[in-house]
Every structure is written in structure tokens, then in C-alpha cells.
Design an enzyme around this catalytic site. Structure first.
Site, short mmCIF file in Angstrom:
data_model
loop_
_atom_site.label_atom_id
_atom_site.label_comp_id
_atom_site.label_asym_id
_atom_site.label_seq_id
_atom_site.Cartn_x
_atom_site.Cartn_y
_atom_site.Cartn_z
CE LYS A 193 73.63 89.33 75.06
NZ LYS A 193 74.92 89.96 74.71
CB CYS A 301 73.04 89.77 57.78
SG CYS A 301 71.79 91.04 57.88
#
Lengths: 818, 320
Positions: A193, A301
Site C-alpha cells: 500500500k 528519514c
């Protein structure tokens, strides 16, 4: 009108646009409306709800994508499950062909993928073209190789099953590669997803996969909201969940999957330090900062978002950095001559802006260069905030935007301390021309990737992932494979302990509560008043290398096989655990700390333990018979196996240090298997000695210090064992033993935020709680789900699985050249 | 060179500064690899940049077979580097578009001066035992004097590489200081570091600093005769030394990459480097030159392509 002569005089840059025509044609062919990709087909649910995918540089809708509901998630998982039956049995060499074909197809559609990525995400075309898409192909090539080699190189492992993967919006294609490539290489099937903001490139990738001829159902892509993500995570037929995203969502997923037997890997946030020493090439380091924090608009990140500069060069460095910032170009993501594109979404833009305002209100001095931004679109200037201290929230929290905070330090020790003064541990960058200093600091910073005199380098051959609250598991490299395999002997754990599935909470919320014990009256038949009573010998706790009384001064009676009292142990409480954890930490700080000792030394100590255990062989066997009622022969076998196990880990103590990773870097990339730190270990009830030794030995062999909670039913083998430890040169605090109610003690351990990992071999219910509670500091967990394990067998009771759990991989990148 | 520019007077040799230099090769390589991908100019902007590159060329011939005739032909091209019909179509009819200088051996200076009479194009002469610098000091000094006497307004001196390789910064400084005194007000001094002969990028940086301390007006990468000539790596290092020197002393020193730059695309990469690392002033001939010969033809061909959309034939561009 600007004439050529004007340009000749001003020497300005002009627009250099990449054409979006091929992407627009692709979107148009789909009517700018996409279904879900299940079984290699586009599926459009009845009454489908749609969600727009926007171009953040213009705000225009690129296309509509489907919001998957429960039936669609179920259909995708079912497709993956059906495909798993054949894909998992497809020979690795055949799977390798498919991965290779995917990699080649990525290269063939390189530009289309890159342009779409930039349009949907807002990142500069230069980055999507030169970094994201080449790495996408690289990962498939790299893992095609592991598919080829799996049957020989990972012959003790099997695929996990159906994998649910949820990826973020910052590197939609790259994150997809990191997730899908190792998964399908190892024979798993996937439901992926993509993030809501950036769904389109995953859909294009799906078509490329189909074009490569991958069998239907191996890779499925569903788009949807976070609810769809939850449905995927909680789906009972999903065997593993892999997630990259924020630490907050990671925590939720950890709790959602707790106790389910699903494997979980999380790659979460960071506030990575960028450390500049006085002897660094300062100009080089300034460029490093650009790559660290203004790569992908800072939406990375592992962005180097905390600049730490040695005080004596700080002023100069900041001056150079500000001058460099004046040369930054921010604009249309499809412009080939920009450094930064658009922030992915309005809400993200506002978050970033909010953090800058917070930084100013916290006393920071925010600098933004005097450069032009496009009039519309979600653009943000590169920002540097100086003058803040570690106490500021802006210094501690992840901003996820083009905002750098800077601090200064005086000494290397202080640099390390500041670098580690964070809940995160994803990455770090260290700049110094002194190799001794740079490598020493690299080894001391707690982070999964450390770049020396470079930053933000990635490659398929090197693992990426975090320490601490930056998550666990690695993506890339051989180490990345272990997230997608399970030992060959082990079935998918399906623990059953009365979970209220509607609320995902256990039916007994009182787990771990414990009332201290009372005296136990022996049966009168056993005493006649004339026999000479045994000398009372009640073992104490073993903390910091000393025998200590339980804090609570309560005592637990240990019964033998036929209900006979065979001894007593301390009934430990929270404070005993606290003291043991402190002792375990102290053992890392003493000089040389346990982790800093060389493997030779640790192996000598393990051999010594084995030697001393063997010397007391008969006594230990007798104790096992006494407690368990097993035969002498069986007890003897357990002691012998324990000695042998100590030998095994004495062997492993200097043979699991890591690997040189064959990345594309000129220089060396070293994957170091570092200890996890302080590990809390709750031992199984069966095999009171062997269970204890099998878990303690790999942990300490690899440089961890441990807090052991012995078998609750049969704790005396462990308490006898501390005398063995005492006579074997084991430094105080390396092994700490706290007896008592296992779950009560485990609860304190797992809630302790300065414990780095908890291993738990108690009940299924306890396993649930351990995984659930671990989310507090995202500590690593390893639980048995209450399922049997044959501790006597070498296959199940020792080896790579144990070493893997006892280590975390740090990849240190050191480019070379003078 | 531009007249309102204050020449670098040099400064006392600062050995601490030289010793404290740090250059990280892999960081340099990374910057150089990414810069041409971060910056590009297209269409009108590209044409303007190419034309600007033309004006920064030190059109050079440094061969054993140079004759007065050869130099005359080169000077003719220097006066009119772009075909007049093309210049007109570029809308630059009235502009004096010439190369930055003509660069020759000392023996050919007089020929060049003669051929360039009536223009502002300076003649540059190599000197000081070019290319190796392995002749006695008096001869090297005399070469400078003779070149100036013949009309050279710029002198491209070579350093004694042995001073760099042995770390004898004082000797290097003293020698260059002498050269600079000899150039005096008559000529600007461009100091060739011959980076292809040096061992490390750090030495390149250190040699750049010493050359500037000794009063160089320009620092230049190569003679064109070393095995490796101008690269973006050494250029980045030298340009950063120029920036550092500017920050500390306030004096602007020019930069000249030389040798091996033959393509327009390469020229654009160097221009981006100058613009990004130093600023727009270093795109102008006062502070930036290409030591090149074949580059000019390629620039002209690319301009032709800009004007017509057709790829140009080399033989359609008048020879230099």
C-alpha cells in the site's frame, strides 16, 4: 523582453524543463483514474471512492486513485495467498529471472518513472532520475542475486508467507523497491500500500511488473487510506508487516500486531547528527550538509538534521554554509537545474513552517537565503536555525522538512554524547580528515548507518535501518533478507490466548500483576523432627556481580516434581529489575566495557564458564532431577548440552563481527554486527539450565549485557549458575539474574525505557504483552508465543537465529582517496 | 583584465594557513559529479553562456612548429571568434566579441602583438622554463622580462613542482615572488600549478594558497603538457582556495583551467562551477579564462545549432 545580450551580461540561469508528455499520455490512457492492482489486473470496486493525487508544485490533480475497502484488501491478500502456494515453491533460480526482468524493465522505463515520481511527489527530477530510479533498479538486481543463491546460501530458511507492506510518500519508488525486492526474492508474495499523497508511481511500477511477466498475485498494489492500511496489518492471513514511516505510526503497528505471530519490521523517524570536526574539509562538509538536509526537501528519514560543529570552527563553518545557501535554487520539480522542489502536501508545509516558528520562539536564530521561490506551489526555503540548545523541542523532534538546527561541541567525547542525545538512531554523518577520530566516533554513535566524510549514500548491498526508536529490521544487504524468512523448522506462529479481536486487547488485562508470596507449609509427612535438617541455603539475586537480597524481602518457594519443597528464591520486584538494568548498563561503561572487549576475550570467558559448569556437572544434573522429576539421564543430557552450547558461543564470540559490503562506493562499507545493548531475557520453563544458557550465551558472546529472569518454576539451576559465573572471570553486571514471578518481572523490563531488547519465552499471552508494551521505546523483541521449541536440538536451540537477535547491523561507509 | 579590479598584491607567506589545509578527495569528487547534474542552461540562456565562454578563452598555440603565419591566423580568429553572419543573427552586431587573450611562447609574442594591433586583446606569454620549469632561475626571470619587452601583458609562469612535492613552501613562495616582481605593473601573472604533476588534492590547495600569497593574479591548472590536465576536481579545489583567500584578504584572484577542455558542454560545467563556488564575477574574462584552442570551434558549432536547429559541420567554422 530579455535579449540574448541581457543574458550575456547577467549570466543568469533560465528554465530547463523536463517534458511531462510521456507521463501525461500514460495518465490519459488510464482516463486519469486508477483501480487497484490485484492478480496483475486492474480491479475497480463497485461504488469505488476516489482520492486525488496532486502535483504539489501546482496543486493540480494528476489522477484519481481508488480507496480500497475491506473487500478489496481481502481480495488482494487472497490473491497473494494463492500465489504464495506456487511462488514459494518456485525455484530460486527461476525467481531470480523474474527479479532480473523487473530490474531490466525499470531501466527501460527509467525516465517515465522518474518524471512521474517528480510530478507526484514534488522532488527534483535530478534526484528521481539520478538517485531514486537507479537505486530502484539496483535493489532488484541485487536481490535477484539472492533469489539465485537462496537455496544454497540460506538453506536453513523458508519464506514467511504473505507480506503486507506500507510505504511512505518521501521515496515512493525506492521504498517500494526496498520492500518488494527482498520479499519476492525469498519466495514471499506481497500486498503493497503506497502512501496517500504519492500513489501513482507504485501503480506504474505494477504495470512494469506485469510487463516483466511476474505471475499474478505475487505483487499486488492497493491504494487507500490509513484504514485500508490497518485492515492489511490486521488481516489474519498476513504473515509479516513491513512499514516505513513515522515513529508514531510504527508504535501503533507494533501494538496492532502484538501477539499475532506476524513478523514486523519498522523503519521509522530520525533526527540524525551531522558532526563536523575542526580537521574536516569544511567546504566538503558544507556540500555534505546540502546533501544531508536539502536532499528531497529534507523529507528524508535519515536527513542529517542536527548539525554538530566543533566550537572553534563553528563560526567559520556557519558562515560558509550560509554563503552556500544563497546559491540554492528552489523551483519546479521538473526543472533540471534546481536543488529543491516542492513540499509534498500543504499540511506538511504547515508542519515545517510551524517548526521554524517554534524554533524561533525557543530562542533560535532562523536564517533563510535571499532566493526566489515560485509564486505558487508548496515551496519552502532552505532554513538553518542556530543558537538553540539540546533542550529545545526543535532540536529533539523530527521536522521532516528542509530545516537544519545547529549546535556546537568542544571535544570528541562531547560530540558523541550530543550525537546520541536523541530517542532516534537511524543515521549519522561524521566529518574529519583524521581516520582515527572519524572511525572511533563512527563506532560510538548509535545509528544504523554512519557515513564518514559523506552522507545519504544508499546501495542495495548495504542494509539500512535504525537503532532505538528509529525502528528495527534492515532493508538492503544480506541482513535485509532475514526480515523475509523464518527458520525452516518453524511454522508460522499462530498463538491463541483469548485475544478480544474486536478491540485487539487480551481478555486478561491484569497480566504481570503479582502479589508477593507467603510461606509454604511443607507436608508433615516429610519431617520427623529427628533427621538433621538441611542447612538453609536460599539463593539471592545476582546483580552487578554480587549476590544481593531481594529489594522487597519476599521469598518464593520452589517446588519439586511431586510438590516437595526443593528450595526458595527471592521474589523479585520492580526495583530488583531497575537495579539489574543499571548494573547491566554499568558493565558497558566500565573500562573496557563488555561490548568493547575483543571477541577473543569474550570467547575465553565463555570457555571458562563451560569449564566450570562441566566441573559441577553432577551437581547441576541432580538439581534438574530434583526440580523437574526427569530422569538422571535426561538431566545429564541437559547439562552436557549446556556445556556444548557454551562452547558454541565461545566459538561465535569472534566469528560474527560483520561483513564488508560490496556497495558502489569507492572505499569500504563495513556492516558491523554490533551488540543490541542491554537485553532482558525471560527464560522458558522447560530445560531450566539449557534454556537459560541457550539465551544468555549468544547475548553475552556478542557483547550484550543481560538481565536474566530464570524459569519461574525451576529457578534453582540459574541461581546455582551464578557461582559458576563468579568463578569464570565474568565481569560484574554482564549477567544479572533476578528471580521471581516471570511475567511480573518481564512487565517491568519491557516497560523499562533503557532496555534495548526483551526476549521472552513464556506464554502466548505474555508474548502479546511484551510486543505490545515494547512500543513505548520501540525496543526489539523476540518472543516464543508460548510455542514449543526443542532446546536440545542444535537446529532450534542455537545458531544464526540467536546471533541475529543478539546483534544489530551498523553500516559504516568510508570513502577513500587522498 | 577589467580596469576597476584591484590586483592581488600578495601577502607574507603564512605557513600555518598552508599547513592547516584540509581537502577530502571523495567529497570533492562527489561535488564535482553532482554539480553538472544540478545545473544546466538551455536555449537562449545556453547561447548566452556559450558566447560568454568564447570571451573567456585564452586562445592558445604552444607548439614546436608555431610560426609567425600560424600565430597570425590564430590572432585573426581571436579578433573574430564567431562568424559575423551568426553574430548578427544572435543580435550582437555591435558588440565587440573577442576571445580573452592569445597565448603563445615568448618567441611568438611579437608576432601576436603585431597581429592583434588595434584590438584590446592582450597577448599572454608562457615563461619561466615552460612547461617543466627545470631551467636555472636567471633564465626563467629573463624569459619574463623578454616576453614583456615583446609586448606581452600577461605572463603564464610555471612553478617548480619539486618545491611542492618536497613541501618547501618558502622556496616556492620566494620564486613566485621574484616572478611577480619581474612582471611588475607591466603584466599580470598567471601561475601554472601543473596539477597533473602534484601528488594530492591537498597539495593542489596548498600550492594555490602559496601562489596567491606570492601575488598571482590568476592561478592556472596546467600547462597542457602534463599527463592529466584540467579536471573539475582540481578546479574545484583551486577555486575554493581562491574563495578562502578572498575571505581572508579581500583580494580577488582569477582562475584558468587549461588543457583538455575541448567541448562546449565541458565549458558549461566549468562555468557552473565558477558561478556556484565563487560568483558571477568569475564568469567574466577579468577573473576567468579557458586555456584552450579547439574549444572555440565547438562553441561556435553549438551556437550554430542554437540558431538553426541543425547540427553543424566543423569545416563550416573558420579555422583559427
Amino acid at each position: 523582453m530579455t535579449t540574448l545580450l541581457d543574458l550575456f551580461k547577467t549570466m543568469d540561469y533560465g528554465p530547463a524543463p523536463e517534458s511531462p508528455s510521456a507521463v501525461n499520455a500514460w495518465l490519459d490512457e488510464h482516463g486519469r483514474k486508477f483501480g487497484l492492482f490485484i492478480n496483475n489486473q486492474w480491479v475497480t470496486p463497485k461504488d469505488a471512492k476516489y482520492y486525488p493525487s496532486l502535483d504539489p508544485s501546482s496543486g493540480e490533480t494528476l489522477a484519481e486513485t481508488t480507496q480500497a475497502g475491506k473487500p478489496e484488501v481481502d481480495a488482494a491478500v487472497a490473491a497473494a495467498r494463492a500465489a504464495f502456494e506456487t511462488w514459494s515453491r518456485t525455484p530460486g533460480v527461476v525467481r531470480a529471472r523474474y527479479l532480473y526482468a523487473i530490474a531490466r524493465n525499470i531501466q527501460k522505463h527509467h525516465r517515465l518513472l522518474a518524471v512521474l515520481e517528480s510530478m507526484d511527489n514534488g522532488k527534483p527530477i535530478r534526484e528521481s532520475r539520478d538517485i531514486d530510479v537507479p537505486l530502484l533498479a539496483r535493489h532488484f538486481f541485487y536481490y535477484a542475486g539472492w533469489a539465485q543463491l537462496m537455496e544454497t546460501e540460506l538453506r536453513d530458511y523458508q519464506p514467511v508467507g504473505v507480506v503486507g507492506q506500507i510505504i511512505p510518500w518521501n521515496f515512493p519508488l525506492l521504498m517500494l523497491a526496498w520492500k518488494i525486492a527482498p520479499a519476492i526474492a525469498m519466495g514471499n508474495t506481497v500486498v503493497l500500500k503506497p502512501a496517500s499523497y504519492t500513489r501513482l508511481s507504485a501503480l506504474l511500477f505494477a504495470e512494469i511488473v506485469a510487463e516483466a511477466g511476474l505471475p499474478p498475485g505475487v505483487v499486488n498494489v492497493i491504494t487507500g487510506s490509513s484504514q485500508a492500511g490497518s485492515m492489511l496489518v490486521e488481516h489474519p492471513d498476513v504473515d509479516k508487516v513491513a512499514f516505513t514511516g513515522s515513529t508514531d505510526v510504527g508504535r501503533i503497528l507494533r501494538r496492532q500486531t502484538a501477539g499475532s505471530g506476524k513478523k514486523l519490521s519498522l523503519e521509522l523517524g530520525g533526527k540524525s547528527p551531522f558532526v563536523v570536526f575542526e580537521d574536516a574539509d569544511l567546504d566538503g562538509a558544507v556540500e555534505g550538509v546540502v546533501d544531508a538536509i536539502w536532499f528531497n526537501q529534507g523529507q528524508v528519514c535519515c536527513a542529517g538534521s542536527r548539525l554538530l560543529v566543533q566550537e572553534n570552527v563553528a563560526e567559520k563553518f556557519i558562515r560558509k554554509l550560509k554563503a552556500r545557501m544563497e546559491h540554492m535554487r528552489v523551483g519546479d520539480p521538473l526543472d533540471k537545474a534546481i536543488d529543491m522542489g516542492a513540499i509534498v502536501d500543504k499540511s506538511q508545509w504547515e508542519t515545517v513552517d510551524g517548526w521554524v516558528k517554534t524554533g524561533i520562539s525557543e530562542g533560535g536564530d532562523a536564517f533563510q537565503p535571499d532566493i526566489r521561490l515560485p509564486e505558487k506551489g508548496l515551496f519552502y526555503k532552505p532554513t538553518l536555525i542556530t543558537g538553540l540548545d539540546p533542550a529545545a523541542a526543535t532540536v529533539q523532534e523530527e521536522i521532516f522538512g528542509p530545516v537544519l538546527v545547529s549546535l556546537t561541541f568542544r571535544t570528541p567525547a562531547e560530540a558523541v554524547e550530543l550525537a546520541n542525545n536523541t530517542r532516534y538512531g537511524l543515521a549519522a554523518s561524521v566529518w574529519s580528515d583524521n581516520v582515527n577520530l572519524a572511525l572511533d566516533v563512527a563506532s560510538r554513535i548509535k545509528a544504523g548507518s554512519v557515513w564518514v566524510n559523506c552522507t545519504n549514500l544508499f546501495d542495495g548491498a548495504s542494509g539500512f535501518g535504525g537503532y532505538r526508536e528509529s525502528g528495527f529490521g534492515r532493508e538492503g544487504g544480506k541482513e535485509g533478507l532475514f526480515e523475509y524468512v523464518r527458520p525452516g523448522w518453524m511454522a508460522r506462529p499462530r498463538p491463541d490466548f483469548g485475544l478480544d479481536t474486536a478491540k485487539n486487547t487480551p481478555t486478561r488485562p491484569t497480566w504481570g500483576e503479582h502479589v508477593p508470596t507467603r510461606p509454604a507449609m511443607p507436608g508433615t509427612a516429610h519431617t520427623n523432627g529427628h533427621e538433621l535438617p538441611r542447612v538453609d541455603r536460599t539463593p539471592k539475586m545476582y546483580v552487578g556481580g554480587r549476590q544481593v537480597r531481594p529489594d522487597g524481602a519476599y521469598t518464593l518457594t520452589v517446588l519439586g516434581a511431586k510438590g516437595k519443597i526443593v528450595g526458595q528464591v527471592g521474589d523479585g520486584n520492580r526495583k530488583d529489575i531497575r537495579n539489574a538494568v543499571e548494573a547491566a548498563h554499568a558493565a558497558h561503561l566500565s573500562k573496557p566495557g563488555w561490548a568493547m572487549r575483543h571477541g577473543y576475550n569474550r570467547s575465553q570467558i565463555l570457555y571458562f564458564i563451560a569449564e566450570n559448569l562441566d566441573a559441577r556437572n553432577a551437581e547441576f544434573a541432580k538439581r534438574i532431577v530434583e526440580m523437574t522429576g526427569r530422569t538422571q539421564k535426561s538431566a545429564q543430557a541437559e547439562v552436557d548440552a549446556s556445556v556444548e552450547r557454551l562452547f558454541s558461543y565461545a566459538a561465535w564470540a569472534d566469528k560474527f563481527g560483520g561483513t564488508v559490503q560490496e556497495t558502489t562506493l569507492r572505499g569500504v562499507t563495513v556492516g558491523v554486527n554490533e551488540p543490541v545493548g542491554v537485553i532482558g531475557i525471560a527464560c522458558p520453563d522447560e530445560f531450566p539450565l539449557l534454556g537459560f544458557v541457550s539465551l544468555m550465551a549468544p547475548a553475552i558472546a556478542r557483547g550484550n549485557t543481560v538481565v536474566m529472569i530464570p524459569s519461574q518454576k525451576h529457578p534453582l539451576s540459574a541461581t546455582d549458575f551464578y557461582q559458576v559465573l563468579d568463578t569464570s572471570d565474568v565481569p560484574g553486571g554482564v549477567v544479572n539474574i533476578v528471580t521471581g514471578d516471570r511475567d511480573h518481572l518481564t512487565k517491568t523490563l519491557v516497560q523499562h525505557e533503557d532496555v534495548d531488547a526483551v526476549w521472552y519465552f513464556g506464554t502466548a499471552e505474555g508474548s502479546y504483552h511484551v510486543e505490545f508494551e515494547s512500543a513505548a521505546n520501540m525496543k526489539r523483541t523476540w518472543v516464543g508465543y508460548g510455542l514449543p521449541r526443542d532446546w536440545m536440538s542444535r537446529e532450534q536451540g542455537e545458531g544464526h537465529e540467536f546471533l541475529h537477535e543478539a546483534t544489530q547491523v551498523k553500516n559504516i561507509w568510508v570513502p577513500t582517496g587522498e | 583584465m577589467n580596469s576597476n579590479h584591484t590586483r592581488n598584491p600578495g601577502m607574507p607567506l603564512d605557513l600555518d594557513w598552508v599547513a592547516g589545509a584540509h581537502v577530502n578527495k571523495s567529497a570533492v569528487e562527489r561535488r564535482v559529479a553532482s554539480l553538472p547534474l544540478r545545473r544546466t542552461v538551455k536555449k537562449d540562456w545556453q547561447a548566452a553562456w556559450l558566447l560568454r565562454a568564447v570571451t573567456c578563452i585564452d586562445l592558445t598555440t604552444l607548439s614546436g612548429d608555431d610560426t609567425p603565419g600560424r600565430v597570425k591566423r590564430l590572432c585573426a580568429k581571436a579578433r573574430q571568434p564567431i562568424r559575423p553572419d551568426m553574430l548578427s543573427r544572435l543580435g550582437l552586431d555591435g558588440e565587440k566579441i573577442t576571445v580573452g587573450a592569445v597565448c603563445v611562447y615568448p618567441n611568438r609574442v611579437a608576432d601576436a602583438v603585431q597581429a592583434l594591433r588595434g584590438t584590446d586583446i592582450p597577448v599572454a606569454s608562457v615563461a619561466t622554463g615552460f612547461p617543466a620549469g627545470q631551467t636555472p632561475l636567471p633564465q626563467r626571470i629573463a624569459e619574463i622580462e623578454q616576453a614583456i619587452e615583446s609586448g606581452a601583458r600577461e605572463i603564464d609562469v610555471v612553478i617548480s613542482r619539486n618545491h611542492v612535492l618536497t613541501g618547501d613552501w618558502q622556496a616556492m613562495y620566494d620564486e613566485l615572488k621574484l616572478f611577480r616582481q619581474t612582471c611588475g605593473e607591466a603584466a599580470h601573472m598567471k601561475t601554472i600549478l601543473a596539477t597533473g604533476d602534484l601528488g594530492t588534492l591537498k597539495q593542489v590547495y596548498q600550492a594555490s594558497l602559496v601562489a596567491m600569497m606570492a601575488g598571482s593574479d590568476f592561478i592556472k591548472t596546467s600547462t597542457g603538457k602534463e599527463p592529466v590536465n584540467a579536471t573539475l576536481e582540481v578546479s574545484l579545489v583551486m577555486v575554493r582556495a581562491i574563495r578562502e583567500y578572498l575571505e581572508r584578504t579581500g583580494y580577488e584572484v582569477g582562475f584558468k583551467p587549461a588543457g583538455g577542455i575541448g567541448k562546449a558542454k565541458e565549458a558549461l560545467a566549468w562555468q557552473s562551477l565558477m558561478k556556484e563556488e565563487l560568483g558571477d564575477e568569475w564568469l567574466m574574462p577579468g577573473l576567468f579564462r579557458f586555456g584552450a584552442s579547439s574549444l572555440l570551434t565547438d562553441l561556435e558549432r553549438q551556437l550554430y545549432h542554437y540558431l538553426t536547429g541543425h547540427y553543424a559541420a566543423k569545416h563550416h567554422m573558420p579555422m583559427g
